[in-house]
Design a protein around this motif. Sequence first.
Motif, mmCIF file in Angstrom:
data_model
loop_
_atom_site.group_PDB
_atom_site.id
_atom_site.type_symbol
_atom_site.label_atom_id
_atom_site.label_comp_id
_atom_site.label_asym_id
_atom_site.label_seq_id
_atom_site.Cartn_x
_atom_site.Cartn_y
_atom_site.Cartn_z
ATOM 1 N N VAL A 251 57.013 13.468 9.557
ATOM 2 C CA VAL A 251 58.205 13.799 8.767
ATOM 3 C C VAL A 251 57.805 14.421 7.432
ATOM 4 O O VAL A 251 58.435 15.372 6.965
ATOM 5 C CB VAL A 251 59.094 12.552 8.576
ATOM 6 C CG1 VAL A 251 60.204 12.796 7.569
ATOM 7 C CG2 VAL A 251 59.681 12.114 9.905
ATOM 8 N N PHE A 252 56.734 13.909 6.807
ATOM 9 C CA PHE A 252 56.282 14.486 5.542
ATOM 10 C C PHE A 252 55.819 15.927 5.736
ATOM 11 O O PHE A 252 56.181 16.815 4.961
ATOM 12 C CB PHE A 252 55.157 13.650 4.932
ATOM 13 C CG PHE A 252 54.688 14.169 3.608
ATOM 14 C CD1 PHE A 252 55.432 13.940 2.462
ATOM 15 C CD2 PHE A 252 53.525 14.900 3.503
ATOM 16 C CE1 PHE A 252 55.015 14.431 1.236
ATOM 17 C CE2 PHE A 252 53.101 15.393 2.286
ATOM 18 C CZ PHE A 252 53.846 15.155 1.148
ATOM 19 N N THR A 253 55.033 16.167 6.787
ATOM 20 C CA THR A 253 54.546 17.519 7.044
ATOM 21 C C THR A 253 55.691 18.473 7.350
ATOM 22 O O THR A 253 55.742 19.593 6.819
ATOM 23 C CB THR A 253 53.546 17.499 8.212
ATOM 24 O OG1 THR A 253 52.488 16.583 7.896
ATOM 25 C CG2 THR A 253 52.956 18.877 8.460
ATOM 26 N N ALA A 254 56.610 18.037 8.192
ATOM 27 C CA ALA A 254 57.755 18.890 8.531
ATOM 28 C C ALA A 254 58.650 19.121 7.318
ATOM 29 O O ALA A 254 59.150 20.234 7.110
ATOM 30 C CB ALA A 254 58.555 18.252 9.661
ATOM 31 N N GLY A 255 58.834 18.099 6.509
ATOM 32 C CA GLY A 255 59.661 18.241 5.308
ATOM 33 C C GLY A 255 59.059 19.201 4.302
ATOM 34 O O GLY A 255 59.761 20.032 3.716
ATOM 35 N N ALA B 171 56.978 21.604 4.995
ATOM 36 C CA ALA B 171 57.067 22.945 5.574
ATOM 37 C C ALA B 171 58.464 23.512 5.375
ATOM 38 O O ALA B 171 58.626 24.703 5.067
ATOM 39 C CB ALA B 171 56.713 22.901 7.058
ATOM 40 N N ALA B 172 59.473 22.681 5.531
ATOM 41 C CA ALA B 172 60.850 23.138 5.319
ATOM 42 C C ALA B 172 61.089 23.506 3.855
ATOM 43 O O ALA B 172 61.732 24.519 3.561
ATOM 44 C CB ALA B 172 61.832 22.055 5.758
ATOM 45 N N TYR C 145 59.562 17.051 -7.869
ATOM 46 C CA TYR C 145 60.730 16.357 -7.323
ATOM 47 C C TYR C 145 60.854 16.586 -5.823
ATOM 48 O O TYR C 145 61.215 15.674 -5.086
ATOM 49 C CB TYR C 145 62.002 16.800 -8.031
ATOM 50 C CG TYR C 145 62.000 16.469 -9.504
ATOM 51 C CD1 TYR C 145 61.828 15.162 -9.934
ATOM 52 C CD2 TYR C 145 62.152 17.461 -10.453
ATOM 53 C CE1 TYR C 145 61.806 14.851 -11.279
ATOM 54 C CE2 TYR C 145 62.133 17.163 -11.802
ATOM 55 C CZ TYR C 145 61.964 15.860 -12.211
ATOM 56 O OH TYR C 145 61.945 15.555 -13.533
ATOM 57 N N HIS C 146 60.544 17.775 -5.366
ATOM 58 C CA HIS C 146 60.602 18.054 -3.930
ATOM 59 C C HIS C 146 59.604 17.187 -3.177
ATOM 60 O O HIS C 146 59.929 16.619 -2.133
ATOM 61 C CB HIS C 146 60.324 19.527 -3.652
ATOM 62 C CG HIS C 146 61.375 20.437 -4.189
ATOM 63 N ND1 HIS C 146 61.195 21.784 -4.313
ATOM 64 C CD2 HIS C 146 62.620 20.197 -4.638
ATOM 65 C CE1 HIS C 146 62.280 22.333 -4.815
ATOM 66 N NE2 HIS C 146 63.161 21.377 -5.031
ATOM 67 N N VAL C 147 58.397 17.076 -3.703
ATOM 68 C CA VAL C 147 57.373 16.253 -3.056
ATOM 69 C C VAL C 147 57.788 14.785 -3.055
ATOM 70 O O VAL C 147 57.644 14.098 -2.038
ATOM 71 C CB VAL C 147 56.006 16.437 -3.745
ATOM 72 C CG1 VAL C 147 54.987 15.453 -3.211
ATOM 73 C CG2 VAL C 147 55.510 17.857 -3.571
ATOM 74 N N VAL C 148 58.321 14.305 -4.159
ATOM 75 C CA VAL C 148 58.728 12.902 -4.246
ATOM 76 C C VAL C 148 59.868 12.607 -3.275
ATOM 77 O O VAL C 148 59.847 11.583 -2.569
ATOM 78 C CB VAL C 148 59.116 12.530 -5.692
ATOM 79 C CG1 VAL C 148 59.783 11.173 -5.761
ATOM 80 C CG2 VAL C 148 57.896 12.564 -6.589
ATOM 81 N N VAL C 149 60.851 13.480 -3.207
ATOM 82 C CA VAL C 149 61.981 13.258 -2.305
ATOM 83 C C VAL C 149 61.522 13.276 -0.850
ATOM 84 O O VAL C 149 61.896 12.402 -0.060
ATOM 85 C CB VAL C 149 63.099 14.300 -2.560
ATOM 86 C CG1 VAL C 149 64.127 14.273 -1.455
ATOM 87 C CG2 VAL C 149 63.753 14.045 -3.895
ATOM 88 N N ARG D 166 60.427 30.027 -0.215
ATOM 89 C CA ARG D 166 60.009 31.405 0.046
ATOM 90 C C ARG D 166 61.206 32.320 0.218
ATOM 91 O O ARG D 166 61.150 33.495 -0.132
ATOM 92 C CB ARG D 166 59.140 31.444 1.301
ATOM 93 C CG ARG D 166 57.933 32.301 1.133
ATOM 94 C CD ARG D 166 57.023 32.302 2.338
ATOM 95 N NE ARG D 166 56.711 30.948 2.778
ATOM 96 C CZ ARG D 166 56.704 30.549 4.052
ATOM 97 N NH1 ARG D 166 56.991 31.394 4.999
ATOM 98 N NH2 ARG D 166 56.402 29.299 4.351
ATOM 99 N N GLN D 167 62.285 31.793 0.765
ATOM 100 C CA GLN D 167 63.484 32.604 1.001
ATOM 101 C C GLN D 167 64.256 32.868 -0.295
ATOM 102 O O GLN D 167 65.015 33.818 -0.376
ATOM 103 C CB GLN D 167 64.405 31.923 2.014
ATOM 104 C CG GLN D 167 63.777 31.718 3.365
ATOM 105 C CD GLN D 167 63.310 33.012 4.005
ATOM 106 O OE1 GLN D 167 64.010 34.007 3.965
ATOM 107 N NE2 GLN D 167 62.130 32.992 4.571
ATOM 108 N N ALA D 168 64.096 32.018 -1.279
ATOM 109 C CA ALA D 168 64.867 32.157 -2.522
ATOM 110 C C ALA D 168 64.271 33.177 -3.446
ATOM 111 O O ALA D 168 63.244 33.668 -3.387
ATOM 112 C CB ALA D 168 64.945 30.816 -3.238
#
Length: 69
Positions: free
Chosen positions: A54-58, A60-61, A13-17, A67-69
């Motif tokens: 935008v895809f690469t930056a998204g 990475a975000a 879902y993260h990749v699709v969004v 990683r923080q969770a």
Amino acid sequence: MSATTSTCDHRVYHVVVVALISVTTGLAIGIGFAALGQAPFTAVASGAAVAAFVFTAGMAAVAYVKRQA
């Protein structure tokens, strides 16, 4: 009798969004550049570059937040 618990992997879902956001942004930028009078091929190339960025930056975000969770 025990039922197996289903686990959902939200990575898809993260990749699709992120992909939908990047395609929409790239399309809007490409149309905007074409409307401002840029050559059609150059406008498409600019939109594709924005979509890739935008895809690469998204992604990475998303990776940073996961990683923080």
